[in-house]
Scaffold this active site. Structure first.
Site, PDB file in Angstrom:
ATOM      1  N   GLU A  94     -19.042 -31.129  19.738  1.00 13.88           N
ATOM      2  CA  GLU A  94     -18.973 -30.271  18.555  1.00 13.88           C
ATOM      3  C   GLU A  94     -18.511 -31.060  17.333  1.00 13.88           C
ATOM      4  O   GLU A  94     -17.681 -31.965  17.437  1.00 13.88           O
ATOM      5  CB  GLU A  94     -18.024 -29.097  18.827  1.00 13.88           C
ATOM      6  CG  GLU A  94     -18.480 -28.299  20.045  1.00 13.88           C
ATOM      7  CD  GLU A  94     -17.727 -26.998  20.273  1.00 13.88           C
ATOM      8  OE1 GLU A  94     -18.251 -26.167  21.009  1.00 13.88           O
ATOM      9  OE2 GLU A  94     -16.620 -26.815  19.731  1.00 13.88           O
ATOM     10  N   CYS A 107     -15.292 -33.135  10.519  1.00 16.37           N
ATOM     11  CA  CYS A 107     -14.420 -33.412  11.662  1.00 16.37           C
ATOM     12  C   CYS A 107     -15.323 -33.807  12.834  1.00 16.37           C
ATOM     13  O   CYS A 107     -16.133 -33.004  13.288  1.00 16.37           O
ATOM     14  CB  CYS A 107     -13.632 -32.128  11.950  1.00 16.37           C
ATOM     15  SG  CYS A 107     -12.615 -32.224  13.414  1.00 16.37           S
ATOM     16  N   CYS A 114     -11.590 -35.181  27.105  1.00 16.19           N
ATOM     17  CA  CYS A 114     -10.450 -36.046  26.786  1.00 16.19           C
ATOM     18  C   CYS A 114      -9.573 -36.170  28.024  1.00 16.19           C
ATOM     19  O   CYS A 114      -9.384 -35.208  28.763  1.00 16.19           O
ATOM     20  CB  CYS A 114      -9.647 -35.459  25.632  1.00 16.19           C
ATOM     21  SG  CYS A 114      -8.298 -36.521  25.092  1.00 16.19           S
ATOM     22  N   CYS A 118      -3.433 -32.822  26.950  1.00 12.96           N
ATOM     23  CA  CYS A 118      -2.384 -32.016  26.315  1.00 12.96           C
ATOM     24  C   CYS A 118      -2.629 -30.559  26.710  1.00 12.96           C
ATOM     25  O   CYS A 118      -3.744 -30.058  26.535  1.00 12.96           O
ATOM     26  CB  CYS A 118      -2.426 -32.173  24.799  1.00 12.96           C
ATOM     27  SG  CYS A 118      -2.415 -33.890  24.284  1.00 12.96           S
ATOM     28  N   CYS A 121      -4.517 -27.808  24.359  1.00 16.77           N
ATOM     29  CA  CYS A 121      -5.749 -28.198  23.678  1.00 16.77           C
ATOM     30  C   CYS A 121      -6.976 -27.854  24.534  1.00 16.77           C
ATOM     31  O   CYS A 121      -7.025 -28.199  25.721  1.00 16.77           O
ATOM     32  CB  CYS A 121      -5.699 -29.700  23.392  1.00 16.77           C
ATOM     33  SG  CYS A 121      -7.276 -30.377  22.860  1.00 16.77           S
ATOM     34  N   CYS A 337      -8.672 -26.274  14.738  1.00 13.06           N
ATOM     35  CA  CYS A 337      -8.039 -27.378  15.469  1.00 13.06           C
ATOM     36  C   CYS A 337      -7.795 -27.005  16.919  1.00 13.06           C
ATOM     37  O   CYS A 337      -7.191 -25.976  17.200  1.00 13.06           O
ATOM     38  CB  CYS A 337      -6.640 -27.632  14.915  1.00 13.06           C
ATOM     39  SG  CYS A 337      -6.601 -28.578  13.461  1.00 13.06           S
TER      40      CYS A 337
HETATM   41  N1  SAH Z   1      -7.202 -36.444  20.160  1.00  7.57           N
HETATM   42  C1  SAH Z   1      -6.742 -36.592  18.849  1.00  7.57           C
HETATM   43  C2  SAH Z   1      -7.580 -35.873  17.814  1.00  7.57           C
HETATM   44  C3  SAH Z   1      -8.093 -34.500  18.095  1.00  7.57           C
HETATM   45  S1  SAH Z   1      -7.182 -33.064  17.938  1.00  7.57           S
HETATM   46  C4  SAH Z   1      -5.300 -36.153  18.727  1.00  7.57           C
HETATM   47  O1  SAH Z   1      -4.809 -35.519  19.627  1.00  7.57           O
HETATM   48  O2  SAH Z   1      -4.690 -36.481  17.723  1.00  7.57           O
HETATM   49  C5  SAH Z   1      -6.694 -32.725  16.263  1.00  7.57           C
HETATM   50  C6  SAH Z   1      -5.301 -32.063  16.203  1.00  7.57           C
HETATM   51  O3  SAH Z   1      -5.289 -30.698  16.691  1.00  7.57           O
HETATM   52  C7  SAH Z   1      -4.294 -32.804  17.050  1.00  7.57           C
HETATM   53  O4  SAH Z   1      -3.083 -32.949  16.379  1.00  7.57           O
HETATM   54  C8  SAH Z   1      -4.130 -31.872  18.227  1.00  7.57           C
HETATM   55  O5  SAH Z   1      -2.951 -32.106  18.924  1.00  7.57           O
HETATM   56  C9  SAH Z   1      -4.197 -30.525  17.578  1.00  7.57           C
HETATM   57  N2  SAH Z   1      -4.460 -29.430  18.512  1.00  7.57           N
HETATM   58  C10 SAH Z   1      -4.978 -29.505  19.763  1.00  7.57           C
HETATM   59  N3  SAH Z   1      -5.080 -28.281  20.312  1.00  7.57           N
HETATM   60  C11 SAH Z   1      -4.624 -27.411  19.390  1.00  7.57           C
HETATM   61  C12 SAH Z   1      -4.516 -25.990  19.359  1.00  7.57           C
HETATM   62  N4  SAH Z   1      -4.934 -25.232  20.372  1.00  7.57           N
HETATM   63  N5  SAH Z   1      -4.027 -25.412  18.250  1.00  7.57           N
HETATM   64  C13 SAH Z   1      -3.649 -26.163  17.182  1.00  7.57           C
HETATM   65  N6  SAH Z   1      -3.744 -27.509  17.160  1.00  7.57           N
HETATM   66  C14 SAH Z   1      -4.235 -28.132  18.249  1.00  7.57           C
HETATM   67 FE1  SF4 Z   2      -7.035 -35.099  23.784  1.00  7.39          FE
HETATM   68 FE2  SF4 Z   2      -6.694 -32.642  22.846  1.00  7.39          FE
HETATM   69 FE3  SF4 Z   2      -4.581 -34.146  23.405  1.00  7.39          FE
HETATM   70 FE4  SF4 Z   2      -6.130 -34.747  21.290  1.00  7.39          FE
HETATM   71  S1  SF4 Z   2      -4.890 -32.912  21.558  1.00  7.39           S
HETATM   72  S2  SF4 Z   2      -5.329 -36.172  22.835  1.00  7.39           S
HETATM   73  S3  SF4 Z   2      -8.153 -34.137  22.096  1.00  7.39           S
HETATM   74  S4  SF4 Z   2      -6.090 -33.409  24.910  1.00  7.39           S
END
Ligand code: SAH
Ligand code: SF4
Length: 361
Positions: A94, A107, A114, A118, A121, A337
């Site tokens: 996406e 973006c 990934c 986390c 996410c 995000c």
């Molecule tokens: N993998 C990279 C970039 C992608 S995510 C990273 O983690 O930095 C972009 C941002 O959105 C990151 O800061 C991530 O932690 C945050 N994010 C992930 N899941 C989210 C959610 N459900 N709600 C709000 N922010 C989220």
């Molecule tokens: Fe991966 Fe999502 Fe964590 Fe970013 S926030 S490192 S995309 S698992």
């Protein structure tokens, strides 16, 4: 068109020069090719009229400029656009465009899924399939550019889509070079942002090589909590990560590093958490983006309510730390995000996943 052939879309100018040298062509061909692609939007070698017949034939037989088209485009009522791009291996990634008054931010995704995992996410929940190649990263920008037309300009690019960009370092670097090149997308380094969960060795390399803007997914002020929320922390704890950030900022003359902090109700949003954050970041070239948590199916977290986010923000502001609350965009099309899930065939099945995690943590 096969995309496994030599796909010239993913080659930065320096590698295009080598390529043309290798087939005994003049090196100005590299610039000419980039002009066709990026200035004129021409991807068919037959239409490249300043290439002679033999060269066009050679390119047709041995190379491609192919990229996957989007098979669905969603439009949010707030102007955000999301493209679902299906790969030849049936995975879907996406890409999101976020228009603002003075800029248009794209973006982009760097991986299919990934591995960092986390728990808050959607991408992490999907598991991991593979890294994207540079031509697939560049392909996303071309899909967006063609779909948006000339009125909606892409002025900024953020690696905040699916995946951990620094876990796919070589391909991400190539694509940054193409984004940055005046013959390519001509987007200045400060308008390209890499967001990372904190792969410290790659962060050092990035500072030496390209020096783009930096966003760090911090999300917790202590190692104990960050070990759970951003599991790569077990390998690269907060102190090492912050040291790498300050060094990066010094080397690259960056005014600030952005720290992303997703507000999770009852998890990382107490006043004490805010005060801990102040202890970490006060007096440093740091800016904090508080992100309201965006939900997705099957997740157990909730977002902190707006009033409490404000209180948290005030503690940071009063300590002199620049802090903004990021506006949620494109929620109605699942483009906010952390909501990008695409369609990932998870290859990191239990044993492989455990093995990879051991290497990483
Ligand atoms: N993998 C990279 C970039 C992608 S995510 C990273 O983690 O930095 C972009 C941002 O959105 C990151 O800061 C991530 O932690 C945050 N994010 C992930 N899941 C989210 C959610 N459900 N709600 C709000 N922010 C989220
Ligand atoms: Fe991966 Fe999502 Fe964590 Fe970013 S926030 S490192 S995309 S698992």
């Amino acid at each position: 068109m096969s995309q496994t052939q030599n796909n010239l879309l993913g080659l930065p100018q320096s590698e295009l020069l080598e390529f043309f040298e290798g087939i005994e062509e003049k090196n100005y061909r590299a610039k000419q090719l980039m002009q066709w692609i990026y200035a004129k939007g021409v991807y068919d070698f037959n239409l490249m009229t300043n290439f002679n017949f033999n060269l066009r034939e050679y390119l047709n037989e041995n190379c491609t400029l192919g990229f996957d088209d989007s098979n669905r485009t969603d439009f949010s009522k707030d102007g955000t656009v999301k493209w679902l791009i299906e790969k030849q291996d049936q995975q879907i990634i996406e890409t999101v465009f976020i228009p603002e008054e003075s800029r248009g931010t794209l973006c982009i995704s760097s991986q299919i899924g990934c591995l960092i995992d986390c728990p808050f996410c959607a991408t992490g929940h999907q598991g991991f399939n593979r890294n994207l190649k540079a031509h697939e990263i560049i392909g996303q920008i071309l899909v967006a550019k063609e779909s948006l037309g000339p009125e909606k300009r892409i002025t900024n690019v953020v690696f905040m889509g699916m995946g951990e960009p620094l876990a796919n370092y070589p391909e991400v670097i190539k694509s940054i070079k193409i984004l940055n090149d005046p013959q390519g997308f001509n987007i200045s380094r400060r308008r390209i942002t890499v967001s990372t969960s904190g792969l410290v060795p790659q962060l050092h390399k990035l500072g030496d090589e390209v020096g783009v803007a930096l966003a760090i997914s911090l999300h917790a002020p202590t190692n104990k909590l960050r070990d759970e929320l951003v599991p790569i922390n077990r390998k690269h704890p907060i102190e090492d990560l912050l040291d790498a950030c300050w060094l990066y900022a010094r080397k690259q003359n960056l005014k600030t590093v952005t720290f992303e902090y997703t507000m999770l109700k009852g998890v990382n949003d107490s006043k004490e958490d805010a005060r801990e954050l102040v202890r970490l970041l006060r007096g440093k070239p740091a800016k904090i983006n508080l992100i309201p948590f965006n939900t997705f199916p099957g997740v157990k977290f909730e977002s902190t309510e707006a009033k409490k986010i404000n209180e948290f923000r005030n503690i940071l502001l009063e300590s002199g730390i620049m802090t903004i609350t990021r506006k949620t965009r494109g929620e109605d099309i699942q483009a906010a995000c952390g909501q990008l899930s695409g369609s990932v065939r998870n290859l990191a099945k239990k044993t492989l996943r455990e093995k990879l995690k051991k290497q990483m943590h």
